[in-house]
Write a protein that holds these residues in place. Structure first.
Motif, PDB file in Angstrom:
ATOM      1  N   THR A  82       0.840  -1.195   0.000  1.00 23.06           N
ATOM      2  CA  THR A  82       0.000   0.000   0.000  1.00 23.06           C
ATOM      3  C   THR A  82       0.872   1.241   0.000  1.00 23.06           C
ATOM      4  O   THR A  82       1.841   1.319   0.761  1.00 23.06           O
ATOM      5  CB  THR A  82      -0.924  -0.014   1.239  1.00 23.06           C
ATOM      6  N   LEU A  83       0.536   2.196  -0.851  1.00 26.48           N
ATOM      7  CA  LEU A  83       1.214   3.488  -0.896  1.00 26.48           C
ATOM      8  C   LEU A  83       0.310   4.547  -0.282  1.00 26.48           C
ATOM      9  O   LEU A  83      -0.904   4.543  -0.523  1.00 26.48           O
ATOM     10  CB  LEU A  83       1.522   3.880  -2.343  1.00 26.48           C
ATOM     11  N   ILE A  84       0.921   5.451   0.498  1.00 26.70           N
ATOM     12  CA  ILE A  84       0.162   6.509   1.156  1.00 26.70           C
ATOM     13  C   ILE A  84       0.826   7.851   0.867  1.00 26.70           C
ATOM     14  O   ILE A  84       2.038   7.996   1.024  1.00 26.70           O
ATOM     15  CB  ILE A  84       0.098   6.307   2.680  1.00 26.70           C
ATOM     16  N   ALA A  85       0.038   8.843   0.462  1.00 30.92           N
ATOM     17  CA  ALA A  85       0.486  10.223   0.359  1.00 30.92           C
ATOM     18  C   ALA A  85       0.018  10.919   1.636  1.00 30.92           C
ATOM     19  O   ALA A  85      -1.169  10.890   1.967  1.00 30.92           O
ATOM     20  CB  ALA A  85      -0.102  10.898  -0.867  1.00 30.92           C
ATOM     21  N   VAL A  86       0.970  11.503   2.371  1.00 34.90           N
ATOM     22  CA  VAL A  86       0.683  12.075   3.680  1.00 34.90           C
ATOM     23  C   VAL A  86       1.014  13.566   3.696  1.00 34.90           C
ATOM     24  O   VAL A  86       2.116  13.963   3.308  1.00 34.90           O
ATOM     25  CB  VAL A  86       1.508  11.354   4.775  1.00 34.90           C
ATOM     26  N   GLU A  87       0.049  14.381   4.131  1.00 36.92           N
ATOM     27  CA  GLU A  87       0.329  15.800   4.338  1.00 36.92           C
ATOM     28  C   GLU A  87       0.880  15.960   5.747  1.00 36.92           C
ATOM     29  O   GLU A  87       0.203  15.631   6.725  1.00 36.92           O
ATOM     30  CB  GLU A  87      -0.928  16.649   4.159  1.00 36.92           C
ATOM     31  N   LEU A  88       2.136  16.417   5.838  1.00 38.02           N
ATOM     32  CA  LEU A  88       2.791  16.545   7.131  1.00 38.02           C
ATOM     33  C   LEU A  88       2.141  17.633   7.976  1.00 38.02           C
ATOM     34  O   LEU A  88       1.738  18.687   7.465  1.00 38.02           O
ATOM     35  CB  LEU A  88       4.282  16.837   6.956  1.00 38.02           C
ATOM     36  N   GLU A  89       2.071  17.364   9.266  1.00 38.39           N
ATOM     37  CA  GLU A  89       1.359  18.192  10.223  1.00 38.39           C
ATOM     38  C   GLU A  89       1.786  19.660  10.208  1.00 38.39           C
ATOM     39  O   GLU A  89       0.954  20.550  10.077  1.00 38.39           O
ATOM     40  CB  GLU A  89       1.564  17.589  11.615  1.00 38.39           C
ATOM     41  N   SER A  90       3.067  19.928  10.352  1.00 38.96           N
ATOM     42  CA  SER A  90       3.541  21.313  10.446  1.00 38.96           C
ATOM     43  C   SER A  90       3.914  21.917   9.100  1.00 38.96           C
ATOM     44  O   SER A  90       3.612  23.072   8.825  1.00 38.96           O
ATOM     45  CB  SER A  90       4.760  21.397  11.372  1.00 38.96           C
ATOM     46  N   GLU A  91       4.583  21.143   8.254  1.00 35.02           N
ATOM     47  CA  GLU A  91       5.125  21.670   7.008  1.00 35.02           C
ATOM     48  C   GLU A  91       4.091  21.829   5.909  1.00 35.02           C
ATOM     49  O   GLU A  91       4.292  22.601   4.974  1.00 35.02           O
ATOM     50  CB  GLU A  91       6.264  20.772   6.506  1.00 35.02           C
ATOM     51  N   ARG A  92       3.005  21.056   5.987  1.00 30.98           N
ATOM     52  CA  ARG A  92       1.922  21.100   5.002  1.00 30.98           C
ATOM     53  C   ARG A  92       2.397  20.728   3.605  1.00 30.98           C
ATOM     54  O   ARG A  92       1.877  21.222   2.608  1.00 30.98           O
ATOM     55  CB  ARG A  92       1.235  22.457   5.002  1.00 30.98           C
ATOM     56  N   ILE A  93       3.420  19.849   3.536  1.00 27.86           N
ATOM     57  CA  ILE A  93       3.845  19.288   2.260  1.00 27.86           C
ATOM     58  C   ILE A  93       3.395  17.836   2.224  1.00 27.86           C
ATOM     59  O   ILE A  93       3.182  17.218   3.274  1.00 27.86           O
ATOM     60  CB  ILE A  93       5.372  19.403   2.036  1.00 27.86           C
ATOM     61  N   VAL A  94       3.237  17.282   1.027  1.00 31.43           N
ATOM     62  CA  VAL A  94       2.784  15.906   0.879  1.00 31.43           C
ATOM     63  C   VAL A  94       3.982  15.014   0.572  1.00 31.43           C
ATOM     64  O   VAL A  94       4.762  15.308  -0.339  1.00 31.43           O
ATOM     65  CB  VAL A  94       1.719  15.784  -0.227  1.00 31.43           C
ATOM     66  N   VAL A  95       4.134  13.953   1.374  1.00 32.19           N
ATOM     67  CA  VAL A  95       5.237  13.004   1.231  1.00 32.19           C
ATOM     68  C   VAL A  95       4.643  11.622   0.974  1.00 32.19           C
ATOM     69  O   VAL A  95       3.756  11.174   1.698  1.00 32.19           O
ATOM     70  CB  VAL A  95       6.110  12.980   2.504  1.00 32.19           C
ATOM     71  N   LEU A  96       5.148  10.966  -0.059  1.00 25.23           N
ATOM     72  CA  LEU A  96       4.681   9.634  -0.436  1.00 25.23           C
ATOM     73  C   LEU A  96       5.533   8.572   0.243  1.00 25.23           C
ATOM     74  O   LEU A  96       6.737   8.761   0.418  1.00 25.23           O
ATOM     75  CB  LEU A  96       4.778   9.471  -1.953  1.00 25.23           C
ATOM     76  N   GLY A  97       4.948   7.466   0.619  1.00 25.79           N
ATOM     77  CA  GLY A  97       5.698   6.348   1.175  1.00 25.79           C
ATOM     78  C   GLY A  97       4.819   5.117   1.282  1.00 25.79           C
ATOM     79  O   GLY A  97       3.601   5.177   1.108  1.00 25.79           O
ATOM     80  N   GLN A  98       5.457   3.989   1.566  1.00 26.20           N
ATOM     81  CA  GLN A  98       4.716   2.751   1.747  1.00 26.20           C
ATOM     82  C   GLN A  98       4.054   2.730   3.121  1.00 26.20           C
ATOM     83  O   GLN A  98       4.557   3.334   4.075  1.00 26.20           O
ATOM     84  CB  GLN A  98       5.644   1.551   1.654  1.00 26.20           C
ATOM     85  N   ALA A  99       2.957   1.992   3.202  1.00 29.95           N
ATOM     86  CA  ALA A  99       2.331   1.737   4.499  1.00 29.95           C
ATOM     87  C   ALA A  99       3.156   0.693   5.230  1.00 29.95           C
ATOM     88  O   ALA A  99       3.862  -0.111   4.619  1.00 29.95           O
ATOM     89  CB  ALA A  99       0.908   1.229   4.297  1.00 29.95           C
ATOM     90  N   ALA A 100       3.078   0.704   6.539  1.00 31.56           N
ATOM     91  CA  ALA A 100       3.745  -0.311   7.349  1.00 31.56           C
ATOM     92  C   ALA A 100       3.197  -1.683   6.957  1.00 31.56           C
ATOM     93  O   ALA A 100       2.041  -1.799   6.531  1.00 31.56           O
ATOM     94  CB  ALA A 100       3.520  -0.031   8.825  1.00 31.56           C
ATOM     95  N   PRO A 101       4.013  -2.731   7.090  1.00 32.98           N
ATOM     96  CA  PRO A 101       3.546  -4.085   6.755  1.00 32.98           C
ATOM     97  C   PRO A 101       2.235  -4.409   7.474  1.00 32.98           C
ATOM     98  O   PRO A 101       2.044  -4.072   8.640  1.00 32.98           O
ATOM     99  CB  PRO A 101       4.680  -4.978   7.238  1.00 32.98           C
ATOM    100  N   GLY A 102       1.330  -5.030   6.743  1.00 29.34           N
ATOM    101  CA  GLY A 102       0.046  -5.422   7.308  1.00 29.34           C
ATOM    102  C   GLY A 102      -1.051  -4.385   7.141  1.00 29.34           C
ATOM    103  O   GLY A 102      -2.218  -4.675   7.359  1.00 29.34           O
ATOM    104  N   ILE A 103      -0.700  -3.156   6.759  1.00 30.47           N
ATOM    105  CA  ILE A 103      -1.697  -2.105   6.552  1.00 30.47           C
ATOM    106  C   ILE A 103      -2.128  -2.143   5.085  1.00 30.47           C
ATOM    107  O   ILE A 103      -1.305  -2.084   4.182  1.00 30.47           O
ATOM    108  CB  ILE A 103      -1.131  -0.707   6.893  1.00 30.47           C
ATOM    109  N   THR A 104      -3.427  -2.257   4.848  1.00 24.53           N
ATOM    110  CA  THR A 104      -3.967  -2.313   3.497  1.00 24.53           C
ATOM    111  C   THR A 104      -4.860  -1.100   3.247  1.00 24.53           C
ATOM    112  O   THR A 104      -5.169  -0.343   4.184  1.00 24.53           O
ATOM    113  CB  THR A 104      -4.794  -3.596   3.274  1.00 24.53           C
ATOM    114  N   VAL A 105      -5.302  -0.931   2.004  1.00 23.08           N
ATOM    115  CA  VAL A 105      -6.200   0.181   1.696  1.00 23.08           C
ATOM    116  C   VAL A 105      -7.492   0.094   2.509  1.00 23.08           C
ATOM    117  O   VAL A 105      -8.106   1.118   2.804  1.00 23.08           O
ATOM    118  CB  VAL A 105      -6.491   0.286   0.186  1.00 23.08           C
ATOM    119  N   ALA A 106      -7.887  -1.098   2.907  1.00 27.44           N
ATOM    120  CA  ALA A 106      -9.102  -1.262   3.716  1.00 27.44           C
ATOM    121  C   ALA A 106      -8.947  -0.667   5.110  1.00 27.44           C
ATOM    122  O   ALA A 106      -9.946  -0.375   5.772  1.00 27.44           O
ATOM    123  CB  ALA A 106      -9.466  -2.742   3.822  1.00 27.44           C
TER     124      ALA A 106
END
Length: 141
Positions: A82-106
């Motif tokens: 699973t890939l996740i795009a995350v908007e960082l709390e303070s910086e308000r930029i979006v960083v892409l990365g994999q989800a931790a093992p076992g985390i799915t889109v569901a």
């Protein structure tokens, strides 16, 4: 490990970015040569740890074996991730990365809080290549 992209362990694990001293723009991956902001006159780029938390901006799953330079053993079966795009709390930029093992889109929803954690991209008998993963807060490692 990609040198200079992250540091620390456990609760102290952080992605590392850079901030321009002139316009305060924040960059990840880090920028060491010049400010990427086209309207900036240029300033010193200073390394800074990024927020460890953010909110899911978007997500998807990857169901195909990616091409090189991604490290994958063609002899092993392919495991979707699973890939996740995350908007960082303070910086308000979006960083892409994999989800931790076992985390799915569901397990994910847009706006859900996540935290950056150390992860393993690949390993063999001699080397472990480290990276970062996103894990929903409240989910045990």
């Amino acid at each position: 490990m990609v040198t200079g992209w992250f540091a620390g362990e456990g609760d102290d694990f952080r992605l590392l970015g850079t901030r321009c001293s002139a316009c305060t723009s924040v960059f990840f991956p880090r920028e060491d040569a010049f400010c990427r902001n086209p309207g900036c006159p240029g300033g010193e780029l200073v390394e800074m740890p990024l927020s460890p938390r953010g909110r899911v901006w978007s997500y998807t799953d990857s169901r195909y074996r990616p091409p090189s330079p991604y490290v994958t053993d063609p002899e092993l079966s392919w495991e979707p991730y699973t890939l996740i795009a995350v908007e960082l709390e303070s910086e308000r930029i979006v960083v892409l990365g994999q989800a931790a093992p076992g985390i799915t889109v569901a397990d994910l929803t847009v706006g859900m809080e996540v935290v950056v954690v150390p992860g393993v991209l690949n390993e063999d008998t001699e080397t472990t290549w480290t990276t970062w993963h996103w894990r929903p807060t409240g989910v045990a490692a």
